[in-house]
Design an enzyme around this catalytic site. Structure first.
Site, PDB file in Angstrom:
ATOM      1  CD  GLU A 438      17.763 -17.897  26.913  1.00 44.90           C
ATOM      2  OE1 GLU A 438      17.133 -17.474  25.721  1.00 44.90           O
ATOM      3  OE2 GLU A 438      18.340 -18.969  26.630  1.00 44.90           O
ATOM      4  CD  GLU A 474      24.650   0.148  24.191  1.00 42.82           C
ATOM      5  OE1 GLU A 474      24.554   0.802  25.327  1.00 42.82           O
ATOM      6  OE2 GLU A 474      24.822   0.892  22.955  1.00 42.82           O
ATOM      7  CG  HIS A 547      19.940 -19.418  32.270  1.00 37.47           C
ATOM      8  ND1 HIS A 547      19.492 -18.505  31.320  1.00 37.47           N
ATOM      9  CD2 HIS A 547      19.929 -20.483  31.768  1.00 37.47           C
ATOM     10  CE1 HIS A 547      19.711 -19.121  29.931  1.00 37.47           C
ATOM     11  NE2 HIS A 547      19.883 -20.521  30.306  1.00 37.47           N
ATOM     12  CG  ASP A 625      17.765 -23.677  30.966  1.00 39.67           C
ATOM     13  OD1 ASP A 625      18.418 -24.891  30.844  1.00 39.67           O
ATOM     14  OD2 ASP A 625      18.131 -23.014  29.709  1.00 39.67           O
ATOM     15  CG  ASN A 627      21.626 -25.097  29.601  1.00 41.64           C
ATOM     16  OD1 ASN A 627      20.774 -25.496  28.515  1.00 41.64           O
ATOM     17  ND2 ASN A 627      21.515 -23.847  29.776  1.00 41.64           N
ATOM     18  CG  PHE A 688      19.420 -31.134  22.932  1.00 46.44           C
ATOM     19  CD1 PHE A 688      20.547 -31.952  23.346  1.00 46.44           C
ATOM     20  CD2 PHE A 688      18.434 -30.528  23.731  1.00 46.44           C
ATOM     21  CE1 PHE A 688      20.366 -32.198  24.678  1.00 46.44           C
ATOM     22  CE2 PHE A 688      18.567 -30.752  25.073  1.00 46.44           C
ATOM     23  CZ  PHE A 688      19.549 -31.723  25.461  1.00 46.44           C
TER      24      PHE A 688
END
Length: 764
Positions: A438, A474, A547, A625, A627, A688
């Site tokens: 991230e 962007e 990720h 990560d 998840n 969480f």
């Protein structure tokens, strides 16, 4: 009492309702015009014959209340909402003194009517429901009613212009309505008696109209589990201790962390235990009509609270830790001697503004103790090769919104603050390998890469695949994975991007599968793989930084992404096993011109590149990560080396050969923290808390020597969630020290033929 409460014992007063009907015949058919000064709105409910409790004294819901209007001024406006009837107008008019007399006059009629009822005398002595009290905006008293000639017989003030001003806003009006309701519900277990399972006429109270800002970006993290999920494992989650004259609460009460509503109103509590902070599933807490002089700071741990009612206590101030209660819609403070600066915020602007004031002006908790370093192997041989690896999801700036992290002060949530704290921790840990998730393209190029270059780091970064379709401006906001390594220790041999979606749709066996296009392809998660060689020892190392998709609904997508990752690592490992030797490993050094008197460092002679017969022999670490919790399909695939196609995480989805034949990989992987049973958590938010980040390693080539431990548990008792001023991300940084296992050299063993061999030698 519990939510499972479904009835009550009818006692000596069972005939109360039928008796009162005789005193109030045909009251439903009465149509009387509104009196001067009465509320103009008629949004009220018709009176229900389903009385909440025959055992309580005649209240606003009972026919006794309607009996006093039968002399010519009853109409259908005098109906009830959550137990409140005609008194609602008193709160609409801010409960001023002129209207106090009006109420007392009406209550006098109730009192006379009550003399004909056969009630227990104790109820009249201890219950405020006999309406013999005087109500004011400041509190509650049991003064004897008094009357003045200035009031007409029906209780209306002599002058319609003598009433108080209208409440300043709807929120304060609702505050006064709830305060009046709390003062009326004074018998034992009043909320259980009025629960819909008992009284079908109860109507939910309104909120202050505050709406939360919708999330602007999809946050890549574990699925939030709300407090209502506690109902799945409990038959009851609501407890009513109201009206029990309690002075002390037993400690086991605060172990019921599944409670969603707790009623402690109308007791004699003078203090509240700090362990109340353990009840983190609460969304409603009622402490009204007690003797509280203070509220413990741990109340700030109850971030799921929607209503916190503190009516009619002795509170002069409130703790600033309440700034964490970002979901609080109603803070009931009426009837407390609070300082004017606190009360005025609620009166003029509502609960949300007071919570915001507390949050932005709170000093915050004391810094935690440093996380312990856990030594697993202290028998390292001299010269044995070691390295450290750090994995950290740093929380991308665009995901760090106040809507998502409403318990965090804006100063602690700002990127200018967080990036400095993150950089300071990376420098403090000084790991050989740093894997960040991230991290957006702009932050990598403009901040972390140049800043970490001063600490001997070089980096490799790839943003998520969506960046390829965006303009430069962007694209700078798109996050991805960055892997840094110590340049003086390692030389980069190769780097590789794993684009999960692009890889899946280009597999021949997946091209015709609908699940691939509908579930895998829309997710642009990635992994970055680098291939390093130690300049001094020649040992090589594969580092994966991944990720994985966050949404718990898409557990099958997580499994497919990790399966694709392991396929790519396996292919690359075989390729790297045949990688040519590195011939130029000398580190370039630049003269600074000011060290003439310093002794020159003699650079270590680089060892030749190590050779590997197969890809599985190359040391491998996998940071990221993921998840995924321990026990999930992702965890099983990585730790056990295979996952059957029948695994529950895959369901009935079809992903080509992966779901037809199952998944496997040749590496013997283990979580670096598994030797200590994993950390308590790697992701910490109010809703969480769990382990979803890992550093996996190949046990055949390396072993763990040390780990960075848990966060100070005492600190966590005062902090409802990350990020905050001390922890800049909702994830923890993981740090592990590894030892590269020595290569066993094959010894040349000469065949021994026994005594015959010696005889042959003698003949020579």
């Amino acid at each position: 009492m519990a939510d499972a409460y479904t009835g009550y014992q009818r006692g000596a007063n069972q005939s109360f309702y039928s008796q009162q009907q005789q005193h109030a015949p045909n009251y439903h058919s009465r149509q009387i015009a509104n009196r001067t000064g009465s509320p103009t709105h008629n949004g009220r409910l018709p009176f229900s014959t389903d009385t909440p409790s025959p055992t309580r004294s005649p209240g606003p819901q009972s026919p006794a209340h309607y009996g006093m209007f039968n002399q010519g001024h009853h109409n259908q406006n005098h109906t009830m909402l959550n137990g409140a009837s005609h008194q609602r107008y008193a709160m609409h008019m801010n409960l001023g003194k002129p209207f106090q007399h009006q109420q007392n006059h009406q209550h006098h009629g109730i009192q006379q009517h009550q003399q004909h009822q056969e009630h227990n005398g104790a109820n009249h002595g201890t219950n405020f429901a006999n309406h013999q009290h005087t109500i004011s905006s400041g509190g509650l008293s049991n003064a004897t009613p008094h009357f003045t000639p200035g009031h007409m017989q029906n209780g209306t003030p002599g002058s319609v212009n003598s009433g108080p001003a209208k409440p300043p806003n709807d929120h304060w009006y609702e505050q006064l309505r709830l305060a009046q309701q709390a003062r009326e519900m004074t018998q034992s277990h009043p909320h259980a008696r009025n629960h819909p399972s008992v009284n079908k006429n109860v109507v939910a109270g309104s909120t202050n109209g505050v709406t939360k800002e919708s999330e602007k970006e999809e946050r890549n993290r574990a699925l939030i589990h709300g407090p209502d999920d506690a109902r799945q494992d409990q038959t009851w989650t609501i407890l009513d201790f109201g009206g029990q004259n309690l002075k002390v609460l037993a400690a086991p009460l605060f172990q019921y962390d599944f409670l969603t509503k707790l009623y402690l109103n109308c007791n004699k509590l003078s203090s509240l235990s700090p362990t109340v902070g353990k009840l983190r599933s609460l969304n409603h807490l009622d402490l009204s009509l007690n003797e509280l002089h203070s509220i413990p700071p741990e109340i700030g741990m109850l971030v799921n609270l929607r209503q916190l009612l503190l009516f009619d206590n002795q509170l002069e101030t409130l703790p600033f830790e309440m700034g964490s209660l970002y979901q609080l819609e109603m803070l009931g403070i009426e009837g407390n001697p609070l300082s004017e600066d606190i009360k005025s915020i609620v009166v003029d602007h509502g609960t949300v503004e007071l919570i915001k004031f507390f949050r932005e002006n709170a000093q915050g908790p004391e810094p935690p103790r440093e996380r312990d370093w856990i030594v697993l192997d202290d028998t390292l041989a001299p010269g044995q090769e070691t390295f450290t690896a750090l994995s950290y999801n740093i929380l991308c700036d665009k995901y760090a919104t106040q809507a998502q992290y409403g318990y965090t002060p804006s100063g602690a949530l700002s990127w200018d603050h967080r990036k400095e704290v993150i950089l300071a921790e990376l420098r403090e840990r000084n790991a050989d390998i740093v894997c960040l998730q991230e991290i957006d393209l702009g932050s990598y190029n403009d901040y972390f890469r140049p800043s970490l270059a001063h600490n001997d780091y070089k980096g490799v970064f790839w943003p998520k695949s969506r960046a390829r379709t965006m303009a430069e401006k962007e694209a700078k906001l798109v996050d991805g994975c960055a892997t840094f390594y110590k340049n003086s220790k390692y030389i980069l041999l190769d780097k590789h991007l794993v684009d999960f979606a692009n890889t899946a749709i280009n597999r021949p066996d997946m091209k015709g599968e609908h699940d691939v296009f509908n579930r895998v392809m829309p997710r642009d998660d990635i992994a970055v793989i680098i291939f390093l060689e130690n300049r001094a020892t020649g040992a090589r190392l594969m580092v994966s930084n991944a990720h994985i998709f966050w949404n718990e609904i898409f557990v099958d997508v997580k499994v497919i992404q990790v399966a694709i990752l392991m396929e790519q690592i396996t292919k690359l490992a075989e390729k790297y096993a045949k990688w040519p030797a590195c011939t130029d490993k000398v580190l370039y050094r630049f003269t600074n011109g000011d060290g003439e008197d310093d002794p020159e460092e003699t650079p270590q002679e680089p060892a030749p590149s190590m050779e590997y017969s197969s890809g599985s022999q190359i040391p491998l670490i996998m940071c990221g990560d993921f998840n995924s919790l321990p026990g999930s399909g992702v965890h099983t695939l990585l730790s056990q080396g295979s996952l059957p196609s029948s695994h529950k995480d895959l369901g009935s989805r079809k992903y080509g050969n992966i779901t037809q034949d199952g998944m496997s990989h040749p590496f013997s992987l283990k979580s670096s923290y598994s030797s200590v049973g994993e950390l308590s958590f790697t992701n910490y938010t109010p809703n969480f808390t769990g382990v979803i980040d890992y550093i996996w390693y190949s046990t055949t080539a390396i072993q763990v020597a040390g780990l960075l431990g848990n966060v100070d548990p005492e600190y966590l008792e005062r902090v409802p969630g990350f990020p905050n001023y001390h922890f800049p991300s909702d994830h923890l940084a993981l740090l592990a020290q590894f030892v590269v296992k020595g290569r066993k050299e094959k010894k040349v063993v000469e065949a021994d033929f026994g005594p015959q061999r010696d005889r042959d030698r003698d003949r020579r």
